[in-house]
Design an enzyme around this catalytic site. Sequence first.
Site, PDB file in Angstrom:
ATOM      1  CB  CYS A   1      -5.740  -0.572   2.591  1.00 40.00           C
ATOM      2  SG  CYS A   1      -6.512  -1.286   1.428  1.00 40.00           S
TER       3      CYS A   1
ATOM      4  CG  ASN B   1      -8.749  -6.124   0.509  1.00 39.08           C
ATOM      5  OD1 ASN B   1      -9.295  -7.193   0.436  1.00 39.08           O
ATOM      6  ND2 ASN B   1      -7.335  -6.052   0.512  1.00 39.08           N
TER       7      ASN B   1
ATOM      8  CB  CYS C   1      -5.281   0.901  -3.683  1.00 39.92           C
ATOM      9  SG  CYS C   1      -6.675   1.456  -4.713  1.00 39.92           S
ATOM     10  NE  ARG C   2      -4.233   2.634   1.463  1.00 39.32           N
ATOM     11  CZ  ARG C   2      -4.450   3.445   2.461  1.00 39.32           C
ATOM     12  NH1 ARG C   2      -3.562   4.085   3.124  1.00 39.32           N
ATOM     13  NH2 ARG C   2      -5.742   3.195   2.903  1.00 39.32           N
ATOM     14  CB  SER C   3      -4.329  -4.044   1.893  1.00 39.38           C
ATOM     15  OG  SER C   3      -5.555  -4.219   1.514  1.00 39.38           O
TER      16      SER C   3
ATOM     17  CG  ASP D   1      -6.359   5.151  -0.470  1.00 41.98           C
ATOM     18  OD1 ASP D   1      -6.075   4.749  -1.595  1.00 41.98           O
ATOM     19  OD2 ASP D   1      -7.340   4.991   0.295  1.00 41.98           O
TER      20      ASP D   1
END
Length: 167
Positions: free
Chosen positions: A9, A12, A14-16, A135
């Site tokens: 993401c 690096n 939040c999402r990933s 995001d």
Amino acid sequence: MKARILFVCLGNICRSPMAEAVMRHQVEQAGLSHRIEVDSAGTGDWHLGHPPHEGTRKQLDQHRISHQGMKARLVISDDFESFDYIVCMDTNNLRDVRKLLNDAGGAKREGDGSQKQLFTFMELLPDKAMADVPDPYYDGNFSFVYELVDNGCKELLKRVQSDLDMN
């Protein structure tokens, strides 16, 4: 044979890392930790060395999923050789990863007949009719992102298991 998965993401945090932790948990639950490795990275350098965002940690804690020791890092050109699946959380990340791949002289890796796979996370959930994982850094909707990540990781685990069984 061992499969290696990298989630990507922007920062690096939040999402990933959420996808990394969820996928790692699902891999452990399936008893496949010896066959599947999981990591995450970002395309931007704002949060290098930082732990996952508080919202990500809160979601993972609620679901009893470990995020212990996770720290933000950048995608590097060596990742293209190290990982079999590079899963980008949105189309901008995919564009940035492809640019890095091209700059590293690895454009032939994608679609060259090897086991390498580069795609967006939402390709795992075509019924959602969404191109990108939103995001939560900007909208704060970490619970919605968790639901997408949990479901997408289940689909990815099926794909990876099938690929491992074929080899």
